[in-house]
Design a protein around this motif. Sequence first.
Motif, PDB file in Angstrom:
ATOM      1  N   LYS A   1       0.847  -1.191   0.000  1.00  0.00           N
ATOM      2  CA  LYS A   1       0.000   0.000   0.000  1.00  0.00           C
ATOM      3  C   LYS A   1       0.883   1.242   0.000  1.00  0.00           C
ATOM      4  O   LYS A   1       1.859   1.325   0.743  1.00  0.00           O
ATOM      5  N   LEU A   2       0.529   2.203  -0.858  1.00  0.00           N
ATOM      6  CA  LEU A   2       1.206   3.488  -0.916  1.00  0.00           C
ATOM      7  C   LEU A   2       0.362   4.529  -0.179  1.00  0.00           C
ATOM      8  O   LEU A   2      -0.826   4.308   0.080  1.00  0.00           O
ATOM      9  N   PRO A   3       0.938   5.677   0.169  1.00  0.00           N
ATOM     10  CA  PRO A   3       0.177   6.694   0.901  1.00  0.00           C
ATOM     11  C   PRO A   3      -1.082   7.153   0.168  1.00  0.00           C
ATOM     12  O   PRO A   3      -2.043   7.578   0.802  1.00  0.00           O
ATOM     13  N   THR A   4      -1.093   7.062  -1.153  1.00  0.00           N
ATOM     14  CA  THR A   4      -2.256   7.501  -1.933  1.00  0.00           C
ATOM     15  C   THR A   4      -3.328   6.420  -2.041  1.00  0.00           C
ATOM     16  O   THR A   4      -4.384   6.658  -2.623  1.00  0.00           O
ATOM     17  N   GLU A   5      -3.073   5.231  -1.493  1.00  0.00           N
ATOM     18  CA  GLU A   5      -4.004   4.114  -1.607  1.00  0.00           C
ATOM     19  C   GLU A   5      -4.666   3.824  -0.266  1.00  0.00           C
ATOM     20  O   GLU A   5      -4.051   4.012   0.791  1.00  0.00           O
ATOM     21  N   THR A   6      -5.897   3.342  -0.304  1.00  0.00           N
ATOM     22  CA  THR A   6      -6.633   3.042   0.929  1.00  0.00           C
ATOM     23  C   THR A   6      -6.541   1.578   1.318  1.00  0.00           C
ATOM     24  O   THR A   6      -6.770   1.240   2.482  1.00  0.00           O
TER      25      THR A   6
ATOM     26  N   THR B   1       8.689   3.815  -5.819  1.00  0.00           N
ATOM     27  CA  THR B   1       8.840   5.252  -6.015  1.00  0.00           C
ATOM     28  C   THR B   1       9.781   5.794  -4.954  1.00  0.00           C
ATOM     29  O   THR B   1       9.498   5.677  -3.761  1.00  0.00           O
TER      30      THR B   1
ATOM     31  N   VAL C   1       9.087   7.743  -1.281  1.00  0.00           N
ATOM     32  CA  VAL C   1       7.711   7.480  -0.862  1.00  0.00           C
ATOM     33  C   VAL C   1       7.697   6.258   0.056  1.00  0.00           C
ATOM     34  O   VAL C   1       8.339   5.248  -0.233  1.00  0.00           O
TER      35      VAL C   1
ATOM     36  N   HIS D   1       6.504   2.876   1.507  1.00  0.00           N
ATOM     37  CA  HIS D   1       5.784   1.707   1.015  1.00  0.00           C
ATOM     38  C   HIS D   1       5.470   0.811   2.213  1.00  0.00           C
ATOM     39  O   HIS D   1       6.364   0.490   3.006  1.00  0.00           O
TER      40      HIS D   1
ATOM     41  N   THR E   1      11.152   3.125   2.817  1.00  0.00           N
ATOM     42  CA  THR E   1      11.170   4.256   1.893  1.00  0.00           C
ATOM     43  C   THR E   1      12.468   4.219   1.098  1.00  0.00           C
ATOM     44  O   THR E   1      13.543   4.414   1.668  1.00  0.00           O
TER      45      THR E   1
END
Length: 358
Positions: A225-230, A251, A254, A256, A279
């Motif tokens: 899960k990335l910070p932009t994903e729920t 990325t 970022v 992970h 990260t």
Amino acid sequence: PVLFNFADSFVPDDQAAGIFKNDFGEFIGSRYPGGDSDTWRAVFLSFPFESIDPNASQPHTQAEVMGRVLDFLNPRFLVAQVLPLDGQVGVGTNAKVHLRFNAKVDANTVSPDTVFLSLPGGAHVPAIPFLDPATNIVSLVPLGTLPANTQVGVAVTTGLKDQRGRVLAAEFHASFTTGASEDHLAPSAPQGLQADPDIVKGERITMTWTPNAEPDLFGYRILRKLPTETEVRQVGFIMHPVSRFVDRDVTAGVEHTYVLKALDVVLNESVASAEVRATPRDTTPPSFQITSHFNFQLVNQTPLILSGTIDDSRATITVLGVPGHGTVTGNVFTAPPVPLLDGRNDFTVVATDPFGNA
């Protein structure tokens, strides 16, 4: 590069010809063919720069090298692994069979005639083979439960081909024995998950964990899960007993978040492991622009306050030769006050991110 001679040919199409392992980590070597003998194969392994510890006071004199060499002269298409294991007993009657191949399988050749299950006496077990092209795994799913306490044969014929048109080197046969009932017990949650980011280039995150002890384990789903994903989503699958996965689709800069789930041959799934976060190193320096209009201007105020825009809100703003730090709010920065002297004043503003890129 390092030259290794091997006494025999090996399974072809290994993803790595060798792994150089020392205290600084594991590093995959590049393959270069060499040698023309019929009794051995030679390979040059060229390892990347990061396999050398730049802080070591002494050169590395001991290392472990492991892996297989691509047989350039007589490549073979083979079954690399089968689960349940050949000879395994007590397998649940609702088990599926999973075969991993050492090359990409031609989906057009996967059928109940080329990959199948059989019972004592030769009768085929009704089952459908499914190919996962991402992992080169063919799973045989019986249309019903397998008979209890019975030896079940697994066969792959030479009618199966890889995507290069090579037929299976030889017919493959294995067998296992079922237990008395179905298996609905999920594996335990994987333990010991660690995620180590690439500290040199920020191009990958390597995960390792403690292998599960269940005898009927199939493999592990790697979820991220990335910070932009729920929610977490699957980014890989590793067949047991391998307990290492490299995520190269990352990325830099970022965070992970990863978890593991274990699957057995029935496809019972464990609860998720504990989360780990990593990260990868960000190698891109911040970009900024001074928007306050003092350049080549006559000014009569001191100290001078410089400001502008920046693309990294985590950056630290300094002016060479001036103590203190400026402030960054969103994409706007203000440099520390610059005292002026009579005459011409030259100064340099520096933006540095948390990874040291400036």
